[in-house]
Design an enzyme around this catalytic site. Sequence first.
Site, PDB file in Angstrom:
ATOM      1  CB  SER A  66      44.845  47.677  40.955  1.00  0.00           C
ATOM      2  OG  SER A  66      43.419  47.404  40.589  1.00  0.00           O
ATOM      3  CE  LYS A  69      41.347  48.609  38.610  1.00  0.00           C
ATOM      4  NZ  LYS A  69      41.388  47.190  38.982  1.00  0.00           N
ATOM      5  CE1 TYR A 190      40.974  49.485  34.872  1.00  0.00           C
ATOM      6  CE2 TYR A 190      41.057  48.069  33.272  1.00  0.00           C
ATOM      7  CZ  TYR A 190      41.285  48.311  34.540  1.00  0.00           C
ATOM      8  OH  TYR A 190      41.491  47.572  35.581  1.00  0.00           O
ATOM      9  CE1 TYR A 242      43.143  43.999  43.204  1.00  0.00           C
ATOM     10  CE2 TYR A 242      45.053  42.961  44.348  1.00  0.00           C
ATOM     11  CZ  TYR A 242      44.355  43.738  43.232  1.00  0.00           C
ATOM     12  OH  TYR A 242      45.347  44.220  42.449  1.00  0.00           O
ATOM     13  CB  VAL A 260      48.036  42.222  39.190  1.00  0.00           C
ATOM     14  CG1 VAL A 260      46.684  41.895  39.926  1.00  0.00           C
ATOM     15  CG2 VAL A 260      47.871  43.092  38.067  1.00  0.00           C
TER      16      VAL A 260
HETATM   17  N1  GLU Z   1      44.757  45.966  34.611  1.00  0.00           N
HETATM   18  C1  GLU Z   1      44.540  45.078  35.295  1.00  0.00           C
HETATM   19  C2  GLU Z   1      43.257  44.556  34.898  1.00  0.00           C
HETATM   20  O1  GLU Z   1      42.507  44.986  34.360  1.00  0.00           O
HETATM   21  C3  GLU Z   1      44.444  45.614  36.794  1.00  0.00           C
HETATM   22  C4  GLU Z   1      44.355  44.501  37.942  1.00  0.00           C
HETATM   23  C5  GLU Z   1      44.891  44.859  39.136  1.00  0.00           C
HETATM   24  O2  GLU Z   1      46.001  45.315  39.157  1.00  0.00           O
HETATM   25  O3  GLU Z   1      44.241  44.479  40.110  1.00  0.00           O
HETATM   26  O4  GLU Z   1      43.142  43.196  35.226  1.00  0.00           O
END
Ligand code: GLU
Length: 307
Positions: A66, A69, A190, A242, A260
Site C-alpha cells: 500500500s 499508493k 495497481y 488504514y 501489508v
Molecule cells: N495489494 C494489496 C491489496 O490490494 C495492498 C494492501 C495494503 O497494503 O494495504 O490488497
Amino acid sequence: MDLNLLNEKVENAIKNSEKYKTKGNVATYIPELANVFEDNFGLSIVTVDGKEIHKGDTDLRFSVQSISKVISLIMALEDYGKDFVYEKLGCESSPYPFNHVNTITTKAANPFINAGAISTTSMIKGKDSKEKFQRFMDKMKDWSKDKDITFLEKVYHSEMETTDTNRALYYILKSKGIFDLDVEDVLNRYIAGCSVGVNTYNLAYIAAVLANGGKSLDSNEQFIESDNVKFTLAQMSTAGMYEESGKYQMSIGFPLKSGVGGGIMGVVPGKFGICTYSPRLDNTGNSLRGIIVLEELSKELGLSLFE
Ligand code: GLU
C-alpha cells in the site's frame, strides 16, 4: 537534528521493542506474502541534509504494497491536477478496512484504500500500459535514488490469482462512472505497483524527499511540486494507517503510510524520512513492531507536529 541523539534514541526504541518481536501475524491473504522471515526488523532514516541511520535488516527487499499508493497519488496529481483527481476521489478517512466495498459511496473515500488507489492508478498517463507502469517505476527509482529497485514477480502473480475483491471494487467504481478503462490493465498496474520490492533505505529516501518539500536531496531539482507534497502529506496523516489513522496521529503525530508487506513510511517535515520494516501486522494491517518503535521515537524526540 542532532544525529548522535537520533541514533541513540533509535537504538533504545529498537531494543525496547524486542518484546514485540513475535507479536502479530504476517499477511496471508496474498499467499506469497506469508513466505517471509516473520521476525525480521529494519529501520532507516534519511535526513533532509543527507545523513543516514540504518539498523537491522535494511537491505532486505520486501513488497511495498500500500505504500505504493503514495506514488500513484502524486502521479495522478501531477498528470491531472488536484481538481480533477478529487472530482473522482474523496479525501476523507474511512472507518472500513482497506478493501471493503463500503469504502466506496459515490467515489472511493480516499486515495489510500484499495478503491482509491485503483482510481489514482487509472489516472496515470502514458501511451500504453507498458509506458504507464514504466513511468511509475522510474519515479520510484529516481525518488529513492536506487536504479536497482526490483519487481517481485512471485508476489505479483500470487496477488493477481487472488484478487477478486479488487476486481469487484474496480467494477463498482466503473459503475459509478469514475472511469471506463480496461479492467485488466488497471488491475495489473495497481497490483504490479504493490509488488515492487523495496528496502527500508528506499522508502526512507522517498520520505526524505517529501520531508524536503519535494526537492531532491542531491540537486536542486524539484522532484515533486510543493503543493502536491502538501496534499499527499495531508492524506498520509488522515488516511495513511488504514482505519486507525487518527489513533496514530495522536500517538506518533506525523504523516505515515503503511503497507501489508510490513513497511511503514513516515515523513517528519523539514527533518527526515523514516521507514520501518517488520512483517508481523496488527488486526488492521499495520506493522505492529514498526508502530511501537515510531511511537517511542516520537515521544522521546518530540516529533509530533501537534505539540
Ligand atoms: N495489494 C494489496 C491489496 O490490494 C495492498 C494492501 C495494503 O497494503 O494495504 O490488497
